[in-house]
Design an enzyme around this catalytic site. Structure first.
Site, mmCIF file in Angstrom:
data_model
loop_
_atom_site.group_PDB
_atom_site.id
_atom_site.type_symbol
_atom_site.label_atom_id
_atom_site.label_comp_id
_atom_site.label_asym_id
_atom_site.label_seq_id
_atom_site.Cartn_x
_atom_site.Cartn_y
_atom_site.Cartn_z
ATOM 1 N N GLU A 233 26.993 25.603 -39.702
ATOM 2 C CA GLU A 233 28.036 26.615 -39.484
ATOM 3 C C GLU A 233 27.653 27.440 -38.260
ATOM 4 O OE1 GLU A 233 28.118 29.980 -42.243
ATOM 5 O OE2 GLU A 233 26.837 28.800 -43.561
ATOM 6 N N CYS B 194 27.775 27.226 -46.097
ATOM 7 C CA CYS B 194 26.497 26.622 -46.502
ATOM 8 C C CYS B 194 26.663 25.297 -47.224
ATOM 9 C CB CYS B 194 25.725 27.581 -47.407
ATOM 10 S SG CYS B 194 25.297 29.103 -46.578
ATOM 11 N N THR C 260 18.559 39.435 -44.950
ATOM 12 C CA THR C 260 18.801 38.081 -45.502
ATOM 13 C C THR C 260 19.083 37.076 -44.377
ATOM 14 O OG1 THR C 260 21.189 38.361 -45.883
ATOM 15 C CG2 THR C 260 19.731 39.088 -47.645
ATOM 16 N N SER D 158 30.575 38.558 -52.463
ATOM 17 C CA SER D 158 30.079 37.189 -52.234
ATOM 18 C C SER D 158 29.129 36.761 -53.365
ATOM 19 C CB SER D 158 29.392 37.059 -50.868
ATOM 20 O OG SER D 158 28.123 37.679 -50.848
ATOM 21 N N HIS E 134 21.122 27.132 -54.157
ATOM 22 C CA HIS E 134 21.315 27.666 -52.805
ATOM 23 C C HIS E 134 20.670 29.053 -52.798
ATOM 24 C CE1 HIS E 134 23.001 29.093 -49.155
ATOM 25 N NE2 HIS E 134 23.781 29.988 -49.747
ATOM 26 N N LYS F 226 19.459 35.427 -60.204
ATOM 27 C CA LYS F 226 20.724 35.782 -60.879
ATOM 28 C C LYS F 226 21.451 34.504 -61.322
ATOM 29 C CE LYS F 226 21.927 39.744 -57.879
ATOM 30 N NZ LYS F 226 22.072 40.950 -58.651
ATOM 31 N N ASN G 183 17.412 32.845 -45.132
ATOM 32 C CA ASN G 183 18.578 31.995 -45.396
ATOM 33 C C ASN G 183 18.751 31.027 -44.229
ATOM 34 O OD1 ASN G 183 20.928 30.846 -46.318
ATOM 35 N ND2 ASN G 183 22.099 32.751 -46.453
ATOM 36 N N SER H 3 30.285 29.542 -48.950
ATOM 37 C CA SER H 3 31.324 30.579 -49.019
ATOM 38 C C SER H 3 32.674 30.014 -48.620
ATOM 39 C CB SER H 3 30.955 31.736 -48.090
ATOM 40 O OG SER H 3 29.935 32.491 -48.663
#
Ligand code: HMG
Length: 396
Positions: free
Chosen positions: A85, A117, A160, A210, A242, A251, A287, A320
């Protein structure tokens, strides 16, 4: 009944930029408690690309290392897909530069895959299907994920960031990981959580939204995967997610294991065994967008290939916008020996720490790198400095 072909990831190699920033130092410079970045986000460092370390350079360096270390030859490649990307052109794919610089066969199909991603996974799963369908006729596929994650300075996304490339060799009878061919759970929805408008180098993101989009997509993809025949017959001993930042994987794991019926406490307790080993490299690089899931897989195999021989692992990819896929594979017994040869984390050993002032200077130079004059034909090309491919996209 028709037998399912044994197809998957045969080898992995990385490349990273030369410089990185310690997040504890960034936190100090931004007046934030270091614990917010280190434990709140679960990150230690972020790799920073200099203007001469563009997505082409990163991709070629990772792919060169893949061939050198795995013993495979570019002549075996019949399909090359670059997931990115951080494209360098609206029309000419990064893959065309990679094809030329690696001297891949002229009979090779090449293209670039974009979906935030998810582009790397789109490439990997297309390569797997290409081989499983018989179209490969014995040839292998090269999938390279290459990206530079940039958010505005002093924004919530800044800690990030990251940059790097992950090259995957995909073939029949793979030495690292056999994937469950045709057994993926997919989820897609039109959401506006993260985007990079044309000519923006830096991403725009609705950060907390997000995170919710990621979790919703995980739920959808995992649910679709669980409904597949035989998907849950054998447990997944590890799962790679990811990893936009380490806490997101935490999470995600809690959410997924609670879907399995575990309490929050038990789900969190399983994180240490089932996920943590995959987060070492992501926490040291940041990332890398399309390559992020595969950086987590590389991290896992780098530390646990021997004990995972014959065991099943889960993989979750999120892009995303959004598209997500949950799938699984089995680590092969040859993986441990190959991982020793691959020296997966080797490129990190040469990296140098940047001060926050040096990082900010690089970002300022980087912001104008694309506005230099367009290339002349004579100036386009590559030079090779100490075995490192350098792509000259502009007349410098
Ligand atoms: P923020 O608003 O600055 O952070 O941005 P926060 O206030 O939400 O705090 C983060 C965590 O740190 C929280 O923990 C705090 O409690 C904790 P949580 O509640 O989440 O468990 N915290 C502390 N911990 C210890 N000591 C302290 C302390 N203070 C707070 N002193 C955000 C966070 C992730 C939103 C931001 O960094 C961001 O916008 N990042 C970029 C977007 C992103 O990564 N999104 C992830 C999902 S989308 C995705 O993965 C796709 C993507 O890769 C792009 C693509 O697909 O191409 C991004």
């Amino acid at each position: 009944c028709k037998s399912v072909p044994d197809v998957g990831i045969d080898a992995i190699a990385l490349s990273v930029p030369r410089g990185y920033v310690e997040l504890s130092e960034l936190a100090e410079a931004r007046g934030v408690p270091p614990s917010k970045y280190l434990s709140g986000l679960g990150m230690r460092r972020m790799a920073i690309a200099a203007p001469d370390e563009d997505p082409v350079t990163l991709a070629v360096n990772a792919a060169r290392r893949l061939f050198e270390r795995s013993g495979a030859s570019p002549a075996e490649i019949g399909l090359c897909i670059v997931g990115t990307e951080t494209a360098v052109d609206h029309s000419k794919p990064v893959t065309a530069f990679v094809h030329g610089l690696l001297d891949l066969p002229s009979t090779c199909r090449i293209f670039e895959a974009k979906h935030a991603c998810f582009g790397g996974t789109a490439g990997l799963l297309s390569a797997v299907d290409w081989i499983a369908s018989g179209s490969a006729r014995g040839r292998a596929a090269l999938v390279v994920c290459t990206d530079i994650a940039r958010y505005p300075l002093r924004s919530a996304g800044e800690p990030t960031q990251g940059a790097g490339a992950v090259a995957l060799l995909v073939r029949e009878k793979p030495r690292l990981l056999s994937l469950d061919v045709g057994q993926t759970g997919t989820f897609a929805r039109d959401v506006h959580d993260f985007w990079r408008p044309l000519h923006h180098k830096e991403a725009l993101v609705d950060g907390h939204y997000s995170v919710q989009c990621y979790l919703d997509a995980l739920e959808g993809a995992y649910d679709a995967w669980r409904r597949l025949d035989g998907a849950t017959d054998e447990p997944l001993v590890r799962t790679c997610y990811h990893v936009p930042y380490g806490k997101m994987a935490r999470k995600a794991h809690r959410h997924r294991r609670m879907i399995d019926g575990l309490t929050e406490e038990v789900a969190d307790a399983s994180f240490v065994v089932e996920v943590e080993p995959s987060l070492d490299l992501p926490s040291r690089i940041g990332n890398v967008y399309t390559g992020s899931l595969y950086l987590a897989l590389a991290s896992l195999l780098n530390t646990q290939a021997r004990e995972l021989a014959g065991r099943r692992i889960g993989l979750f990819s999120y892009g995303s916008g959004c598209c997500a896929e949950f799938f699984a594979g089995r680590t092969n017994p040859e993986a441990a020996e190959l991982v020793t040869r691959l020296q997966i984390d080797g490129p990190l050993r040469d990296c140098q720490r940047l001060t926050v002032a040096e990082y900010e200077r690089l970002r300022a130079e980087d912001a104008v790198a694309d506005s230099r004059p367009a290339p002349t034909r004579a100036a386009e090309g590559t030079v090779n400095e100490g075995g490192r491919a350098v792509y000259l996209g502009v007349d410098s």
